[in-house]
Design a protein around this motif. Structure first.
Motif, mmCIF file in Angstrom:
data_model
loop_
_atom_site.group_PDB
_atom_site.id
_atom_site.type_symbol
_atom_site.label_atom_id
_atom_site.label_comp_id
_atom_site.label_asym_id
_atom_site.label_seq_id
_atom_site.Cartn_x
_atom_site.Cartn_y
_atom_site.Cartn_z
ATOM 1 N N ASP A 23 0.771 -1.301 -0.058
ATOM 2 C CA ASP A 23 -0.206 0.042 0.045
ATOM 3 C C ASP A 23 0.879 1.154 0.080
ATOM 4 O O ASP A 23 1.316 1.789 -1.047
ATOM 5 C CB ASP A 23 -0.833 0.051 1.163
ATOM 6 C CG ASP A 23 -1.979 1.178 0.974
ATOM 7 O OD1 ASP A 23 -2.061 1.801 0.098
ATOM 8 O OD2 ASP A 23 -2.617 1.189 2.288
ATOM 9 N N TYR A 53 1.560 -14.327 -0.548
ATOM 10 C CA TYR A 53 1.271 -13.382 -1.239
ATOM 11 C C TYR A 53 0.761 -13.452 -2.561
ATOM 12 O O TYR A 53 1.525 -13.947 -3.377
ATOM 13 C CB TYR A 53 2.259 -12.335 -1.064
ATOM 14 C CG TYR A 53 1.950 -11.028 -1.433
ATOM 15 C CD1 TYR A 53 1.224 -10.029 -0.962
ATOM 16 C CD2 TYR A 53 2.528 -10.616 -2.907
ATOM 17 C CE1 TYR A 53 1.050 -8.898 -1.528
ATOM 18 C CE2 TYR A 53 2.435 -9.241 -3.327
ATOM 19 C CZ TYR A 53 1.378 -8.424 -2.715
ATOM 20 O OH TYR A 53 1.191 -7.258 -3.131
ATOM 21 N N ASP A 54 -0.039 -12.885 -2.928
ATOM 22 C CA ASP A 54 -0.788 -12.884 -4.203
ATOM 23 C C ASP A 54 -0.406 -11.761 -5.117
ATOM 24 O O ASP A 54 -0.724 -10.490 -4.847
ATOM 25 C CB ASP A 54 -2.312 -12.749 -4.131
ATOM 26 C CG ASP A 54 -2.925 -12.916 -5.700
ATOM 27 O OD1 ASP A 54 -2.128 -13.196 -6.732
ATOM 28 O OD2 ASP A 54 -4.187 -12.742 -6.018
ATOM 29 N N GLN A 78 -2.256 -8.625 -6.074
ATOM 30 C CA GLN A 78 -2.921 -7.361 -5.276
ATOM 31 C C GLN A 78 -1.711 -6.221 -5.511
ATOM 32 O O GLN A 78 -2.324 -5.070 -5.292
ATOM 33 C CB GLN A 78 -2.787 -8.060 -3.636
ATOM 34 C CG GLN A 78 -3.054 -6.991 -2.822
ATOM 35 C CD GLN A 78 -3.060 -7.797 -1.346
ATOM 36 O OE1 GLN A 78 -3.653 -8.681 -1.078
ATOM 37 N NE2 GLN A 78 -2.457 -7.156 -0.189
ATOM 38 N N GLU A 109 -3.092 -4.233 -8.312
ATOM 39 C CA GLU A 109 -4.334 -3.600 -8.314
ATOM 40 C C GLU A 109 -4.178 -2.181 -7.495
ATOM 41 O O GLU A 109 -4.904 -1.416 -7.651
ATOM 42 C CB GLU A 109 -5.313 -4.455 -7.170
ATOM 43 C CG GLU A 109 -6.144 -5.792 -7.906
ATOM 44 C CD GLU A 109 -6.613 -6.873 -6.953
ATOM 45 O OE1 GLU A 109 -6.773 -5.857 -5.478
ATOM 46 O OE2 GLU A 109 -7.184 -7.565 -7.150
ATOM 47 N N ARG A 110 -3.275 -2.155 -6.705
ATOM 48 C CA ARG A 110 -2.670 -0.785 -5.921
ATOM 49 C C ARG A 110 -1.964 -0.195 -6.634
ATOM 50 O O ARG A 110 -1.857 1.253 -6.616
ATOM 51 C CB ARG A 110 -2.328 -1.297 -4.537
ATOM 52 C CG ARG A 110 -3.241 -2.039 -3.702
ATOM 53 C CD ARG A 110 -2.829 -2.261 -2.440
ATOM 54 N NE ARG A 110 -3.872 -2.663 -1.546
ATOM 55 C CZ ARG A 110 -3.704 -3.112 -0.135
ATOM 56 N NH1 ARG A 110 -2.678 -3.246 0.220
ATOM 57 N NH2 ARG A 110 -4.804 -3.498 0.407
#
Length: 309
Positions: A197, A252-253, A256, A259-260
């Motif tokens: 993130d 962990y994918d 993801q 996506e961020r």
């Protein structure tokens, strides 16, 4: 009668002579044994002089990596409690809990510690005087390099009176084995980030950045001075990492991440499926398991030389 008198006289003479030959013990050269000191002055990693017990029996660790190190040198039975952040080894589950975020001195006092262990990466040195005033001496460690971990093991062994040498030497031997295996190999451009993130990362002066270098990677965030860095998408795109390691668990994918940060689809690491997750505790905690993280990194960067554990 005369013969009896002579016999008694001879016996008395012999006994008297024997007594005269035995002189009283000489005590003039016998020194009194010095009392064993109860405390000793030591210098911690911040250069502070700290008076600590010769053999502390109720220790509190104010950082999870120090808790792991205490267990690692065979002194886990001396811990009088565990912080709310401690989760390894499983033995901490049975210990009374106290708060370090925020630090609550009253909760520490209740556990009656005779020594606190802290690190300047997590704990504020300004708290040390306040804790000392409450009768709780605090020894600070610092972890700027990988070598600081086995050094801390040896220091804890000295503080606790345990034999930390085997643990320290085993750690060092495993690090040297990784270095030997990856020597001479091409170094992929590697980005190690703490999450996906906000892009927190380690700066050039961090032990974690050194771990990447030991594992055979070109650590991209060496471009940032100090121990920590916060990255932007633009910087990552320009850096063009060939491998991205996210400290978010080995399950962990990578989807993801995209996506961020959708623009990262252009990165070599993404295009070549070189985005992986690792156990965050291995590399975010400079403790005994840091070498597990180094080995796992090396297996990601050089699978032909370092097989996965």
């Amino acid at each position: 009668m005369r013969s009896r008198f002579l016999l008694e006289s001879v016996l008395l003479a012999l006994l008297g002579g024997a007594c005269a030959c035995q002189s009283p013990p000489d005590t003039t050269d016998v020194a009194e044994e010095a009392p064993i000191p109860l405390t000793i002055d030591v210098t911690d990693a911040l250069g502070r002089t700290v008076t600590v017990p010769m053999r502390p029996s109720r220790v509190l660790s104010l950082a999870p990596n120090l808790t792991e190190l205490v267990y690692g040198v065979g002194a886990g039975d001396r811990l009088a409690g565990a912080s709310q952040a401690d989760d390894f080894p499983p033995a901490v589950d049975s210990l009374p809990r106290f708060s370090t975020f925020p630090l609550e001195p009253e909760g520490l006092v209740v556990l009656q510690p005779d020594l606190l262990l802290a690190t300047d990466e997590i704990n504020s040195p300004t708290d040390a005087d306040r804790l000392a005033d409450l009768g709780m001496p605090t020894y600070f460690f610092t972890f700027a390099t990988v070598a600081d971990v086995p050094a801390a093991m040896r220091t804890l062994g000295d503080l606790m009176g345990t034999d930390a040498m085997p643990a320290a030497q085993a750690f060092e031997a495993r690090v040297e084995a990784v270095q030997s295996r990856v020597a001479g190999a091409a170094r992929p451009r590697t980005l190690l980030i703490i999450g996906d993130d906000v892009l927190y990362a380690f700066g050039e002066a961090s032990y974690a950045s050194e771990a990447v270098r030991i594992a055979g990677g070109e650590n991209l965030t060496d471009a940032f001075e100090g121990r920590a860095a916060t990255l932007s998408d633009e910087w990552v795109l320009q850096a063009a990492p060939e491998t991205i390691v996210v400290l978010a668990g080995d399950d962990y994918d990578p989807a993801q991440l995209l996506e961020r940060h959708p623009t990262w689809r252009l990165l070599p690491a993404v295009q070549n499926s070189r985005v992986v997750g690792l156990n965050p505790d291995w590399l975010s905690r400079p403790g005994p398991r840091l070498v597990d993280g180094i080995e796992a990194l090396a297996a990601v960067l050089h699978p032909d030389r370092v097989p996965p554990a």
